[in-house]
Scaffold this motif. Structure first.
Motif, PDB file in Angstrom:
ATOM      1  N   ASP A  97      10.170  14.728   2.792  1.00 36.10           N
ATOM      2  CA  ASP A  97      10.242  14.410   4.215  1.00 36.10           C
ATOM      3  C   ASP A  97      10.606  12.954   4.473  1.00 36.10           C
ATOM      4  OD1 ASP A  97       9.699  16.913   5.277  1.00 36.10           O
ATOM      5  OD2 ASP A  97       7.541  16.658   5.080  1.00 36.10           O
ATOM      6  N   GLU A  98      10.892  12.194   3.410  1.00 39.03           N
ATOM      7  CA  GLU A  98      11.267  10.781   3.516  1.00 39.03           C
ATOM      8  C   GLU A  98      10.197   9.958   4.240  1.00 39.03           C
ATOM      9  OE1 GLU A  98      15.730  10.050   3.981  1.00 39.03           O
ATOM     10  OE2 GLU A  98      15.456  11.917   5.077  1.00 39.03           O
ATOM     11  N   LEU A  99       8.934  10.283   3.957  1.00 39.87           N
ATOM     12  CA  LEU A  99       7.819   9.552   4.549  1.00 39.87           C
ATOM     13  C   LEU A  99       7.280   8.525   3.550  1.00 39.87           C
ATOM     14  CD1 LEU A  99       5.904  12.544   6.200  1.00 39.87           C
ATOM     15  CD2 LEU A  99       7.317  10.826   7.359  1.00 39.87           C
ATOM     16  N   PRO A 100       6.607   7.497   4.014  1.00 37.04           N
ATOM     17  CA  PRO A 100       5.979   6.546   3.092  1.00 37.04           C
ATOM     18  C   PRO A 100       4.978   7.273   2.194  1.00 37.04           C
ATOM     19  CG  PRO A 100       5.982   5.686   5.341  1.00 37.04           C
ATOM     20  CD  PRO A 100       6.418   7.114   5.430  1.00 37.04           C
ATOM     21  N   LYS A 141       3.215   2.957   9.360  1.00 40.32           N
ATOM     22  CA  LYS A 141       3.863   3.034  10.665  1.00 40.32           C
ATOM     23  C   LYS A 141       5.122   2.168  10.708  1.00 40.32           C
ATOM     24  CE  LYS A 141      -0.347   4.027  13.344  1.00 40.32           C
ATOM     25  NZ  LYS A 141      -1.285   3.507  14.371  1.00 40.32           N
ATOM     26  N   ASP A 142       5.030   0.959  10.154  1.00 39.54           N
ATOM     27  CA  ASP A 142       6.192   0.069  10.139  1.00 39.54           C
ATOM     28  C   ASP A 142       7.339   0.675   9.348  1.00 39.54           C
ATOM     29  OD1 ASP A 142       4.784  -1.721  11.648  1.00 39.54           O
ATOM     30  OD2 ASP A 142       4.261  -3.045   9.982  1.00 39.54           O
ATOM     31  N   SER A 143       7.027   1.318   8.218  1.00 48.05           N
ATOM     32  CA  SER A 143       8.069   1.935   7.388  1.00 48.05           C
ATOM     33  C   SER A 143       8.775   3.053   8.133  1.00 48.05           C
ATOM     34  CB  SER A 143       7.458   2.481   6.090  1.00 48.05           C
ATOM     35  OG  SER A 143       6.893   1.449   5.319  1.00 48.05           O
ATOM     36  N   HIS A 150       0.810  -1.224   0.000  1.00 43.54           N
ATOM     37  CA  HIS A 150       0.000   0.000   0.000  1.00 43.54           C
ATOM     38  C   HIS A 150       0.838   1.266   0.000  1.00 43.54           C
ATOM     39  CE1 HIS A 150      -3.651  -2.330   0.614  1.00 43.54           C
ATOM     40  NE2 HIS A 150      -3.049  -2.979   1.608  1.00 43.54           N
ATOM     41  N   VAL A 151       2.089   1.197   0.481  1.00 48.11           N
ATOM     42  CA  VAL A 151       2.952   2.382   0.505  1.00 48.11           C
ATOM     43  C   VAL A 151       4.358   1.993   0.044  1.00 48.11           C
ATOM     44  CG1 VAL A 151       1.678   3.550   2.332  1.00 48.11           C
ATOM     45  CG2 VAL A 151       3.578   2.036   2.935  1.00 48.11           C
ATOM     46  N   LEU A 152       5.079   2.994  -0.463  1.00 48.81           N
ATOM     47  CA  LEU A 152       6.476   2.819  -0.875  1.00 48.81           C
ATOM     48  C   LEU A 152       7.330   3.791  -0.065  1.00 48.81           C
ATOM     49  CD1 LEU A 152       6.009   2.663  -4.756  1.00 48.81           C
ATOM     50  CD2 LEU A 152       6.193   0.743  -3.168  1.00 48.81           C
ATOM     51  N   THR A 153       8.635   3.546  -0.041  1.00 47.17           N
ATOM     52  CA  THR A 153       9.529   4.397   0.752  1.00 47.17           C
ATOM     53  C   THR A 153      10.731   4.923  -0.026  1.00 47.17           C
ATOM     54  OG1 THR A 153      10.701   2.418   1.542  1.00 47.17           O
ATOM     55  CG2 THR A 153       8.926   3.278   2.926  1.00 47.17           C
ATOM     56  N   THR A 169      14.948   2.909  12.897  1.00 44.73           N
ATOM     57  CA  THR A 169      15.807   1.831  13.393  1.00 44.73           C
ATOM     58  C   THR A 169      17.061   1.709  12.552  1.00 44.73           C
ATOM     59  OG1 THR A 169      13.881   0.604  14.183  1.00 44.73           O
ATOM     60  CG2 THR A 169      15.934  -0.635  13.882  1.00 44.73           C
ATOM     61  N   ASN A 170      16.926   1.804  11.226  1.00 40.13           N
ATOM     62  CA  ASN A 170      18.074   1.630  10.334  1.00 40.13           C
ATOM     63  C   ASN A 170      19.073   2.762  10.420  1.00 40.13           C
ATOM     64  OD1 ASN A 170      17.137  -0.773   9.365  1.00 40.13           O
ATOM     65  ND2 ASN A 170      16.148   0.091   7.565  1.00 40.13           N
ATOM     66  N   LYS A 171      18.667   3.863  11.022  1.00 38.83           N
ATOM     67  CA  LYS A 171      19.622   4.958  11.174  1.00 38.83           C
ATOM     68  C   LYS A 171      20.639   4.671  12.254  1.00 38.83           C
ATOM     69  CE  LYS A 171      17.123   8.893   9.289  1.00 38.83           C
ATOM     70  NZ  LYS A 171      16.588  10.238   9.540  1.00 38.83           N
ATOM     71  N   GLY A 172      20.412   3.594  13.007  1.00 36.46           N
ATOM     72  CA  GLY A 172      21.401   3.187  13.987  1.00 36.46           C
ATOM     73  C   GLY A 172      21.281   3.961  15.277  1.00 36.46           C
TER      74      GLY A 172
END
Length: 726
Positions: free
Chosen positions: A173-176, A286-288, A155-158, A294-297
C-alpha cells in the motif's frame, strides 16, 4: 585474493558472483562475494559499501559472519563464513518440513531477527533464499543488500524493498513501515516451510498484490495450537495488531529457545516506545504520507471532476479556448498552406541568441508549456513554490515520479510475473490497472538500472494491452488513462528509453568515491556513454519499439501526456537521444515513425513547446544531424510518409525562420512535389483520419501473436475508441 584458493561457484546474481574458497592459512572454507564495479553508478557502489558496513558490525551465531572485505580497482570483495546448504534446496527436495523441524529453524530465525532489531537493523528482504544452514543445521541469515540501520531519531521508513511473495501489506500500500514488516516476512517463511508454498502464491504479480491486499490466509488444521497462534500473530495484515517482541519472546511456541545477545544498540526496536517517541513516530508516519501525496504533483486535469478550479484559472482556460477558436492563419511562410489544426497560438520563436540551454534554465521555458506566469500574468504557484526553495529542477523530477531504484532485481523472476500478468489482462482482468499503487509497482522497472531490455519490453506490453483488448469498456479505459497520468507513466517510459540508449562505462575507485550520490534521477550521467545506432541489439530495438509505440498512443489520448513528455525530455536532457533514434528509419522504421508522430502532436496541441521540438530537430552528433526528412519522405512505408508530411506542415507554422533554413533543402522540396503523384491516396491528399492510432492496434496484435490470444484484439473498427489525428 592471494590468501584464498577459489574452489567453485556457489551462485550468481545481478550483483555479481559468490564463490566457495579455502583460506590458505587455516584451511577453513569461506564464501567470496565478488561485486564488479564496472557499470555501477556511484549510488550503487555506495549501497554495496553500506551493506558491508552493516554486516561487519553483526556478530551472532544465527547471522552469517563477515570476516573481511577489500576493494580492487575493478571489484568489491566480501569474505564471509561458509554455510554448505540453502534452505531453498531443502524445500525443493522435501517439499515441506514437519512442525518439529520447522520449530528448530524458527528459533534460529527469531534469535537472528531479535538481534538485528535490538541493534536497530531492518533486514527488509527476508525470504528462504537468504537463509543458509551450517553443518549443524543451524539457520543463519545472509544477504544484507536491502538492510537499513535506523538512526535513533528514525521510526518509520518509506522506500519499497523486498520480494513480492514475502512483502508486507503496508509496503504494497506504499505506507510508512517499521520493523513489523520483517515480522510479516518471517511469518511467510514459516508458513512456506510448513505448507510448501507462501500464504499468497501466484505467478501473476497483479494477482499476488491483490491477494495480499484483500484475501484471507487459509490456515492449516494439522498444526499444533501453539504453532497456529504464532503464525496468526505474525501474519496480521494490520501491522499494529502483529505480535510485539515482548509477546514473541513469551509465546509458548518459542519461549525459552531464543538466543538473546547481550550486545544491543541504543533505543533497540525490541522494547516499547516511550510516549514521546510514540508521538514522534506517529508524526513521522503522517509526514511521510503527506509528502508522498505532495510529490505526486498536481491532480491530472482529467481527474479533476470533483476539484473546484480557481476563478483565475477558469478565466485563463476560457481565454485560451476563445483564442484557439478565433485564430486565423497569418504567419508569413512559404510552407504555411493550411489552417492551424488546433487553433493554438504559437509563442514567438526564440532567436539563436535567445535559445536557452536546458541544462541552465530548464523550467522557465519548458515546464508543461508554462512559464512562471500564465496568459493573464497570474503567477503559477507550483513553479513559484519550487523557485522559492531554489530547487526547481528537483521539484520537477519528483513531480515526474523519477524515483531512483538502483537495487538489483531478478529479471527472470520479473519476466515470469509479467508474462502471466499479460495473459491475465488479455483475458479481461483489468482491475489492477485502475489502482495507482499497483500500477506504480508495474512501472517501477522502467526506472531501475538493473532492468534488462526484455523486462522493459514486457512492462510496455502489459501497460498497452488494455487499449486493444476486445470488450474493454470506455469507463475502464478512462480510469486506466487517469491512473497512467497519476503515476507519470509517460515520463518513466522516456526514462526507460534513456536507460536503453546508455552503455555503462567503468568507474575508477577515485571517481566512484568523488561522485555525488545525491539527487533523484539515477544513474549519474557521468557513469554512462550513449550508444551508437549500430550497437543496439534486437532485444533493445524491440523494447524501444514497444515503449515508443505506447508513448505515441498516450500523447494522442490527452494533452497532459504531451506536457509530461515535454517535461521529461527537458529534465532528462533527451534532445540528442531522441534525435539519434530518428536515424533508425532504415533499420527499425516504427521507432522514428512514432517519434515523428509525437513531435507532430506537440506542435499541433501544445505549440508553445516548439523550442523542444526545434532542439530535437537541430541536435547535431559527431556525424551531423540525424533528421533527414528526405529519407522519411522516400520511405516505402506509407505511414512514415504521411506522418512526415504532417510534421513538415506544422514545422512551417511554428518553427523559427532560422531553424527552417537549417532544415530545409531542395531535396525535401523535390520529394514533396513528387509525393503529389504518390500511389497512396492519403499521402497525395495529406489526409490521416485514423491511421496513426489504428496502427497501435495492429502493432500490438502482431506482438501478442505468440500468446495465442490475438483473437481477442478488436481491429475491425479503429474509430470506436481512438481519437482521430485531424
Amino acid at each position: 585474493m592471494e590468501k584464498y584458493e577459489v574452489i567453485g561457484t556457489l551462485g550468481e546474481g545481478s550483483f555479481g558472483r559468490v564463490y566457495k574458497a579455502k583460506e590458505l592459512s587455516s584451511s577453513n572454507f569461506v564464501a567470496l562475494k565478488v561485486i564488479s564495479k564496472r557499470g555501477r553508478s556511484s549510488k550503487e557502489l555506495k549501497g554495496f559499501r553500506r551493506e558491508c558496513e552493516i554486516q561487519r558490525e553483526l556478530h551472532h551465531p544465527n547471522v552469517i559472519q563477515m570476516l573481511d572485505s577489500f576493494e580492487t580497482e575493478n571489484e568489491i570483495v566480501v569474505i564471509t563464513e561458509f554455510a554448505p546448504k540453502e534452505l531453498t534446496d531443502v524445500l525443493s527436495k522435501q517439499g515441506y518440513l514437519t512442525e518439529d523441524k520447522v520449530k528448530q529453524i524458527v528459533w534460529d530465525l527469531v534469535s537472528a531477527l531479535y538481534y538485528l532489531h535490538s541493534n536497530r537493523v531492518l533486514h527488509r528482504d527476508l525470504k528462504p533464499q537468504n537463509i543458509l544452514l551450517d553443518l549443524k543445521n543451524r539457520a543463519k541469515l545472509c544477504d544484507f543488500g536491502f538492510a537499513r540501520n535506523m538512526s535513533t531519531g528514525t521510526h518509520v521508513l518509506t522506500s519499497i524493498k523486498g520480494t513480492p511473495l514475502y512483502m508486507a501489506p503496508e509496503l504494497i500500500d506504499e505506507l510508512p513501515y517499521d520493523y513489523n514488516a520483517d515480522l510479516w516476512s518471517l511469518g511467510c517463511i514459516i508458513y512456506e516451510l510448513l505448507m510448501g508454498t507462501p500464504p499468497f502464491c501466484t505467478n501473476s504479480i497483479l494477482h499476488l498484490i491483490r491477494k495480499i491486499k484483500t484475501e484471507q490466509i487459509k490456515w492449516p488444521t494439522f498444526l499444533s495450537p501453539e504453532c497456529t497462534s504464532f503464525l496468526k500473530g505474525l501474519l496480521q495484515k494490520n501491522p499494529s495488531k502483529r505480535l510485539t517482541w515482548n509477546q514473541i519472546l513469551n509465546h509458548s511456541f518459542v519461549k525459552g529457545h531464543i538466543l538473546i545477545s547481550k550486545t544491543t544498540g541504543p533505543m533497540p526496536l525490541t522494547i516499547s516506545l516511550s510516549a514521546s517517541a510514540q508521538e514522534a513516530k506517529e508524526q513521522q508516519r503522517k509526514d511521510s504520507i503527506n509528502n508522498k501525496h505532495t510529490n505526486k504533483g498536481a491532480i491530472p486535469r482529467t481527474a479533476k471532476k470533483s476539484v473546484e478550479v480557481p476563478e483565475n484559472e477558469k478565466h485563463s482556460r476560457e481565454k485560451v479556448k476563445e483564442e484557439k477558436a478565433t485564430l486565423s492563419n497569418n504567419k508569413n511562410n512559404s510552407l504555411d498552406t493550411g489552417q492551424n489544426p488546433t487553433g493554438a497560438i504559437p509563442k514567438k520563436p526564440l532567436t539563436s541568441q535567445e535559445q536557452i540551454s536546458s541544462k541552465e534554465k530548464p523550467l522557465e521555458v519548458f515546464t508543461e508549456g508554462k512559464s512562471h506566469r500564465d496568459e493573464n500574468g497570474n503567477v503559477n504557484e507550483e513553479i513559484k513554490k519550487c523557485d522559492e526553495v531554489k530547487d526547481v529542477g528537483k521539484c520537477l523530477k519528483e513531480k515526474l515520479n523519477f524515483i531512483e531504484d538502483s537495487h538489483p532485481i531478478e529479471p527472470e523472476e520479473w519476466i515470469v510475473f509479467l508474462q502471466n500478468s499479460i495473459k491475465e489482462v488479455m483475458n479481461g482482468e483489468m482491475s489492477s490497472l485502475v489502482q495507482p499503487n499497483l500500477t506504480n509497482i508495474i512501472v517501477s522497472p522502467l526506472r531501475n538500472t538493473y532492468s534488462n531490455s526484455k523486462v522493459l519490453s514486457y512492462v510496455a506490453k502489459l501497460l498497452s494491452i488494455a487499449f486493444v483488448v476486445k470488450g474493454t469498456s470506455k469507463e475502464t479505459i478512462e480510469n486506466i488513462k487517469k491512473v497512467y497520468l497519476e503515476v507519470k507513466l509517460l515520463p518513466n517510459l522516456i526514462y526507460a528509453t534513456k536507460l536503453l540508449l546508455r552503455t555503462r562505462k567503468h568507474l575508477s575507485s577515485s571517481e566512484s568515491s568523488n561522485s555525488s550520490s545525491e539527487g533523484v534521477i539515477a544513474p549519474s550521467r557521468n557513469d554512462f556513454t550513449c550508444k551508437s545506432l549500430n550497437e543496439f541489439d534486437s532485444d533493445e530495438l524491440q523494447a524501444l519499439e514497444h515503449i515508443l509505440m505506447l508513448a505515441c498512443h498516450l500523447v494522442h489520448l490527452e494533452d497532459e501526456f504531451v506536457s509530461q513528455f515535454c517535461d521529461a525530455v527537458v529534465v532528462l536532457n533527451m534532445f540528442g537521444s531522441i534525435n539519434l533514434l530518428l536515424g533508425l528509419v532504415k533499420r527499425k522504421p516504427r521507432i522514428p515513425m512514432d517519434i515523428i508522430s509525437i513531435l507532430t502532436q506537440i506542435l499541433r496541441n501544445l505549440p508553445e513547446n516548439v523550442e523542444i521540438v526545434e532542439k530535437i530537430a537541430l541536435h547535431h552528433t559527431d556525424s551531423g544531424s540525424e533528421l533527414h526528412l528526405g529519407e522519411f519522405l522516400r520511405n516505402s512505408d506509407a505511414s512514415i510518409k504521411e506522418r512526415t508530411c504532417h510534421f513538415i506542415l506544422l514545422m512551417g507554422k511554428y518553427f523559427s525562420h532560422d531553424t527552417l533554413e537549417k532544415i530545409w533543402s531542395l531535396e525535401i522540396q523535390d520529394t514533396l512535389e513528387a509525393l503529389m503523384f504518390d500511389s497512396v491516396e492519403h499521402v497525395r491528399n495529406m489526409e490521416l483520419p485514423h491511421t496513426t492510432l489504428w496502427q497501435f492496434d495492429i502493432g500490438l496484435m502482431n506482438t501478442f501473436q505468440g500468446c495465442g490470444l490475438a483473437g481477442v484484439v478488436q481491429l475491425n473498427d479503429p474509430t470506436t475508441r481512438f481519437l482521430p489525428l485531424t
